[in-house]
Each structure stands twice: as structure tokens, then as C-alpha cells.
Design a protein around this motif. Structure first.
Motif, PDB file in Angstrom:
ATOM      1  N   LYS A  10       0.829  -1.089  -0.040  1.00 26.66           N
ATOM      2  CA  LYS A  10      -0.174   0.044   0.011  1.00 26.66           C
ATOM      3  C   LYS A  10       0.998   1.258   0.179  1.00 26.66           C
ATOM      4  N   TYR A  50     -12.629  -3.061  -3.615  1.00 24.53           N
ATOM      5  CA  TYR A  50     -13.062  -2.964  -2.210  1.00 24.53           C
ATOM      6  C   TYR A  50     -14.569  -3.008  -2.388  1.00 24.53           C
ATOM      7  N   HIS A  53     -16.978  -3.602   0.849  1.00 26.41           N
ATOM      8  CA  HIS A  53     -16.791  -2.407   1.864  1.00 26.41           C
ATOM      9  C   HIS A  53     -17.506  -1.194   1.598  1.00 26.41           C
ATOM     10  N   PHE A  58     -15.788   3.528   6.512  1.00 27.94           N
ATOM     11  CA  PHE A  58     -14.280   3.998   6.115  1.00 27.94           C
ATOM     12  C   PHE A  58     -13.962   3.692   4.596  1.00 27.94           C
ATOM     13  N   GLU A  61     -12.445   6.903   2.780  1.00 26.33           N
ATOM     14  CA  GLU A  61     -11.081   7.064   3.219  1.00 26.33           C
ATOM     15  C   GLU A  61     -10.151   6.115   2.701  1.00 26.33           C
ATOM     16  N   LEU A  62     -10.615   4.924   2.740  1.00 23.40           N
ATOM     17  CA  LEU A  62      -9.986   3.781   1.983  1.00 23.40           C
ATOM     18  C   LEU A  62      -9.640   4.081   0.889  1.00 23.40           C
ATOM     19  N   THR A  92      -5.109  -7.196  10.951  1.00 22.75           N
ATOM     20  CA  THR A  92      -5.423  -6.190  10.023  1.00 22.75           C
ATOM     21  C   THR A  92      -5.002  -4.860  10.983  1.00 22.75           C
ATOM     22  N   ARG A 103       2.618  -6.118   8.961  1.00 25.63           N
ATOM     23  CA  ARG A 103       1.948  -5.045   9.652  1.00 25.63           C
ATOM     24  C   ARG A 103       2.512  -4.263  10.904  1.00 25.63           C
ATOM     25  N   VAL A 110      -5.137   1.088  11.217  1.00 26.41           N
ATOM     26  CA  VAL A 110      -5.934   0.094  10.565  1.00 26.41           C
ATOM     27  C   VAL A 110      -6.197   0.366   9.210  1.00 26.41           C
ATOM     28  N   GLY A 111      -6.126   1.481   8.833  1.00 26.27           N
ATOM     29  CA  GLY A 111      -6.323   1.859   7.418  1.00 26.27           C
ATOM     30  C   GLY A 111      -5.114   1.706   6.663  1.00 26.27           C
ATOM     31  N   ASN A 113      -2.345   0.114   6.676  1.00 30.39           N
ATOM     32  CA  ASN A 113      -1.808  -1.170   7.360  1.00 30.39           C
ATOM     33  C   ASN A 113      -0.712  -1.848   6.539  1.00 30.39           C
ATOM     34  N   HIS A 116      -2.280  -5.383   1.693  1.00 29.28           N
ATOM     35  CA  HIS A 116      -3.283  -6.163   1.307  1.00 29.28           C
ATOM     36  C   HIS A 116      -2.976  -7.637   1.017  1.00 29.28           C
ATOM     37  N   GLY A 117      -3.745  -8.588   1.553  1.00 28.37           N
ATOM     38  CA  GLY A 117      -3.658 -10.058   1.012  1.00 28.37           C
ATOM     39  C   GLY A 117      -5.018 -10.720   0.944  1.00 28.37           C
TER      40      GLY A 117
END
Ligand code: CMP
Length: 140
Positions: A10, A50, A53, A58, A61-62, A92, A103, A110-111, A113, A116-117
Motif C-alpha cells: 500500500k 473494495y 466494503h 471508512f 477514506e479507504l 489487519t 503490518r 488499521v487503514g 496497514n 493487503h492480502g
């Protein structure tokens, strides 16, 4: 079984110049890089990725974080790659991630982080198909 899973380094981890450290952790744990590209995601693509989600508070923001700078997209291959990658990443929330995990080392919150996997073989197939053509993934 030999599996393929999808991984993203990320934007916050890219800013830390941590590609080499993160890839080393995959390789040290027996995973191979079967595909890789560095790109800046569009909001459309991040939103599609995503999609599950979308209703979360969030989500905005994500998407804005994930499009804030370059990311590295990868296909990781190896024995039990999906679970193995999740173990290497850690929880996470970086505060809850075991010491020595990606991480824990490179996550900020948490955002943001660091990585990703994919959470399952099924998700991995969907996610890989979103970002790679079949011919771009090598059987390493
Ligand atoms: P990832 O594995 O990329 O999949 C969904 C992401 O949503 C997750 O990692 C987190 O980075 C992010 N996320 C989960 N919970 C929150 C939260 N409470 N606030 C911001 N982002 C979150």
C-alpha cells in the motif's frame, strides 16, 4: 496445495521504501513472486476492488488512501500461499499484529496497514483477475 494469492504493498509502505524488506519476508517464507507491477490506482478501480466494503463508514477514506500514491500489485505463489501470506502480514490492525509481521513493522493504523492480502482462494482469483491478465502471471 500450491496456491496463488494477491498482494498489494500500500502507499504508506511504498513511501517507506519498504518493497525490498516486504518481498524478502515473502521469499524467506517460501513464497515466490509470480507477477508484479507498480501503478497508481484510479478511484474506480479501488472502489471495484473494495466493493464489499462500499457500505462501511471508512470506504471513502479507504479509496482516497489507496489512490494517494503508487502501490505494488503482486501475485504470490507457493504451498498454502493464501494462509501463509496472511500469517506473514499479521492482523489487519497493526497494533494487534504479532511482532515481526509486515503490518507490525510497517503499518501505521488499521487503514494504513502496509499490505493487503486475499482472504481466500476464491477472493484471490477474483482479485488477481481484476489487476492481471492471465499471461502476466507466471508459473514460477
Ligand atoms: P485490506 O486487507 O486491504 O481490506 C480492507 C481494508 O479496509 C483493510 O485492509 C483495512 O486497511 C481497511 N479497514 C478496515 N477497517 C478499517 C477502519 N476501521 N478504518 C479504516 N480502514 C479500515
Amino acid at each position: 496445495a500450491i496456491e496463488q494469492t494477491f498482494s498489494i504493498i500500500k502507499p504508506n509502505a511504498m513511501k517507506k521504501n519498504a518493497i525490498g524488506d516486504i518481498v524478502s519476508m515473502f521469499e524467506a517464507n517460501g513464497l515466490k513472486i509470480a507477477a508484479a507491477k507498480i501503478t497508481v490506482l484510479t478511484a474506480d478501480k479501488a472502489g471495484e476492488f473494495y466493493a464489499e466494503h462500499k457500505a462501511r463508514p471508512f470506504f471513502g477514506e479507504l479509496v482516497s488512501f489507496m489512490t494517494s500514491g503508487p502501490v505494488m500489485l503482486m501475485c504470490l505463489q507457493g504451498e498454502g500461499a493464501v494462509l501463509k501470506n496472511r500469517e506473514i502480514m499479521g492482523a489487519t490492525d497493526p497494533k494487534k499484529a504479532n511482532a515481526g509481521t509486515i503490518r507490525s513493522k510497517f503499518g501505521d493504523n488499521v487503514g494504513e496497514n502496509a499490505v493487503h492480502g486475499s482472504d481466500s482462494v476464491e477472493s484471490a482469483a477474483r482479485e488477481l483477475a481484476l489487476f492481471f491478465e492471465k499471461h502476466e502471471i507466471c508459473n514460477v
